[in-house]
Design a protein around this motif. Structure first.
Motif, short mmCIF file in Angstrom:
data_model
loop_
_atom_site.label_atom_id
_atom_site.label_comp_id
_atom_site.label_asym_id
_atom_site.label_seq_id
_atom_site.Cartn_x
_atom_site.Cartn_y
_atom_site.Cartn_z
N GLY A 90 50.21 20.66 43.56
CA GLY A 90 48.77 20.48 43.59
C GLY A 90 48.04 21.66 42.96
O GLY A 90 48.64 22.68 42.63
N LEU A 91 46.73 21.47 42.78
CA LEU A 91 45.91 22.52 42.18
C LEU A 91 45.68 23.65 43.17
O LEU A 91 45.62 23.44 44.37
CB LEU A 91 44.56 21.94 41.74
N SER A 92 45.54 24.86 42.64
CA SER A 92 45.32 26.03 43.48
C SER A 92 44.24 26.92 42.84
O SER A 92 44.28 27.19 41.64
CB SER A 92 46.61 26.83 43.65
N ALA A 93 43.31 27.35 43.69
CA ALA A 93 42.25 28.23 43.22
C ALA A 93 42.58 29.70 43.49
O ALA A 93 41.82 30.59 43.09
CB ALA A 93 40.93 27.87 43.90
N ALA A 94 43.70 29.95 44.16
CA ALA A 94 44.05 31.32 44.54
C ALA A 94 44.25 32.25 43.34
O ALA A 94 43.77 33.38 43.35
CB ALA A 94 45.28 31.31 45.44
N PRO A 95 44.98 31.81 42.28
CA PRO A 95 45.13 32.71 41.13
C PRO A 95 43.80 33.11 40.49
O PRO A 95 43.62 34.27 40.09
CB PRO A 95 45.99 31.90 40.15
N THR A 96 42.86 32.18 40.42
CA THR A 96 41.54 32.50 39.87
C THR A 96 40.80 33.48 40.77
O THR A 96 40.17 34.42 40.30
CB THR A 96 40.71 31.21 39.72
N ALA A 97 40.88 33.25 42.09
CA ALA A 97 40.21 34.13 43.04
C ALA A 97 40.82 35.53 43.04
O ALA A 97 40.13 36.51 43.32
CB ALA A 97 40.28 33.53 44.45
N ALA A 98 42.12 35.63 42.71
CA ALA A 98 42.80 36.93 42.71
C ALA A 98 42.51 37.74 41.45
O ALA A 98 42.83 38.93 41.41
CB ALA A 98 44.30 36.72 42.87
N LEU A 99 41.92 37.10 40.42
CA LEU A 99 41.63 37.84 39.19
C LEU A 99 40.55 38.90 39.40
O LEU A 99 40.59 39.97 38.80
CB LEU A 99 41.18 36.86 38.09
N LEU A 100 39.58 38.60 40.27
CA LEU A 100 38.47 39.53 40.50
C LEU A 100 38.95 40.86 41.09
O LEU A 100 38.62 41.92 40.56
CB LEU A 100 37.42 38.86 41.39
N PRO A 101 39.75 40.86 42.16
CA PRO A 101 40.24 42.15 42.68
C PRO A 101 41.36 42.76 41.86
O PRO A 101 41.74 43.92 42.09
CB PRO A 101 40.74 41.80 44.09
N ALA B 46 39.48 56.83 47.53
CA ALA B 46 38.97 55.81 48.44
C ALA B 46 38.22 54.68 47.73
O ALA B 46 38.39 53.51 48.07
CB ALA B 46 38.06 56.46 49.48
N ALA B 47 37.39 55.03 46.74
CA ALA B 47 36.50 54.03 46.13
C ALA B 47 37.25 52.85 45.50
O ALA B 47 36.87 51.69 45.75
CB ALA B 47 35.59 54.70 45.11
N PRO B 48 38.31 53.05 44.69
CA PRO B 48 38.99 51.88 44.13
C PRO B 48 39.60 50.97 45.18
O PRO B 48 39.59 49.74 45.02
CB PRO B 48 40.09 52.51 43.25
N LEU B 49 40.08 51.54 46.28
CA LEU B 49 40.63 50.71 47.36
C LEU B 49 39.54 49.87 48.01
O LEU B 49 39.73 48.68 48.27
CB LEU B 49 41.29 51.61 48.42
N GLN B 50 38.39 50.49 48.24
CA GLN B 50 37.28 49.75 48.87
C GLN B 50 36.73 48.68 47.95
O GLN B 50 36.39 47.58 48.39
CB GLN B 50 36.19 50.76 49.27
N VAL B 51 36.64 48.99 46.66
CA VAL B 51 36.14 48.00 45.69
C VAL B 51 37.13 46.83 45.58
O VAL B 51 36.72 45.67 45.48
CB VAL B 51 35.90 48.65 44.32
N THR B 52 38.42 47.11 45.61
CA THR B 52 39.43 46.05 45.57
C THR B 52 39.30 45.13 46.78
O THR B 52 39.34 43.90 46.66
CB THR B 52 40.85 46.64 45.52
N GLY B 53 39.12 45.74 47.97
CA GLY B 53 38.93 44.93 49.18
C GLY B 53 37.67 44.09 49.12
O GLY B 53 37.67 42.91 49.50
N LEU B 54 36.58 44.68 48.61
CA LEU B 54 35.32 43.94 48.48
C LEU B 54 35.46 42.79 47.49
O LEU B 54 35.00 41.66 47.74
CB LEU B 54 34.22 44.90 48.02
N ALA B 55 36.13 43.05 46.36
CA ALA B 55 36.32 42.00 45.35
C ALA B 55 37.19 40.87 45.88
O ALA B 55 36.95 39.69 45.60
CB ALA B 55 36.94 42.60 44.09
N ALA B 56 38.22 41.22 46.67
CA ALA B 56 39.07 40.18 47.28
C ALA B 56 38.28 39.36 48.28
O ALA B 56 38.46 38.14 48.39
CB ALA B 56 40.28 40.83 47.95
N LEU B 57 37.37 40.02 49.00
CA LEU B 57 36.52 39.31 49.97
C LEU B 57 35.58 38.34 49.26
O LEU B 57 35.35 37.22 49.72
CB LEU B 57 35.73 40.33 50.79
N VAL B 58 35.06 38.77 48.11
CA VAL B 58 34.20 37.90 47.31
C VAL B 58 35.00 36.71 46.76
O VAL B 58 34.45 35.61 46.59
CB VAL B 58 33.55 38.70 46.17
N GLY B 59 36.29 36.92 46.50
CA GLY B 59 37.13 35.83 46.00
C GLY B 59 37.46 34.78 47.05
O GLY B 59 37.94 33.69 46.71
#
Length: 201
Positions: free
Chosen positions: A66-77, A124-137
């Motif tokens: 089936g189709l999956s949106a996870a790879p697209t959502a993972a591109l942002l972080p 710290a900043a890149p880790l926090q931005v990665t977490g924020l981007a994953a949350l947005v995904g």
């Protein structure tokens, strides 16, 4: 659509990176070298776990039909995660080795230079931005952002502005904290130089 699997994957990704960001945020506030070394080790483990979840996203999405949106959502972080792997991991290694130098005296207070290194914006900043981007995904994985026409464009614009502002605030906060701690390390070096008698090298 494998919405449940996508949400689990991206939710796990967001949880791991947000935990890493929160742990990194408090590293400069620890009291002893032992605590700093322990946190640096735990943070290294979380980074490895976050990379493992990134690797699991396309693998799990490819195995389940089936189709999956996870790879697209993972591109942002994935973009800030690359900064973590190229810059943050190296600085984290410096902090871990620096705190490890006090293994024979683990209750030694953290030296100002090591505390400033633990508060460096590239840690710290890149880790926090990665977490924020994953949350947005996460809404992408859940299929919530599939809105019609102009409404989708408007929501996307608001989301981008919000993310940019949040990233700017994270960077400014990290920079201010590091600039507050860095002079303490330099002041300590100046005091040490003053203690050396004149003519002694």
């Amino acid at each position: 659509m494998n919405t449940a699997v996508d949400v689990i994957l991206i939710g796990t990704l967001a949880a791991v990176w947000l935990a890493a960001g929160l742990l990194a945020d408090g590293m400069s506030a620890v009291g002893t070298a032992r605590q700093l070394r322990r946190r640096a080790g735990l943070l290294s483990a979380l980074v490895v776990a976050g990379v493992a979840v990134f690797a699991a996203v396309p693998l799990v999405s490819g195995v389940i039909p089936g189709l999956s949106a996870a790879p697209t959502a993972a591109l942002l972080p994935a973009v800030p995660a690359l900064i973590v792997l190229t810059a943050t991991v190296r600085r984290l290694g410096w902090v871990r080795r620096g705190s490890g130098a006090f293994a024979t005296a683990p209750l030694t207070p953290v030296p100002p230079a090591l505390r400033a290194a633990a508060a460096h914006p590239l840690l710290a900043a890149p880790l926090q931005v990665t977490g924020l981007a994953a949350l947005v995904g996460l809404p992408i994985a859940a299929g919530v952002v599939a809105l019609p026409g102009g409404q989708a464009t408007a929501v996307a614009g608001i989301a981008v502005i919000t993310i940019v502002l949040a990233v700017a605030l994270i960077g400014i906060r990290a920079g201010l904290r590091h600039s507050r701690l860095a002079p303490l390390a330099l002041a300590r070096l100046d005091r040490d130089r003053e203690r050396i008698p004149a003519g002694v090298r």
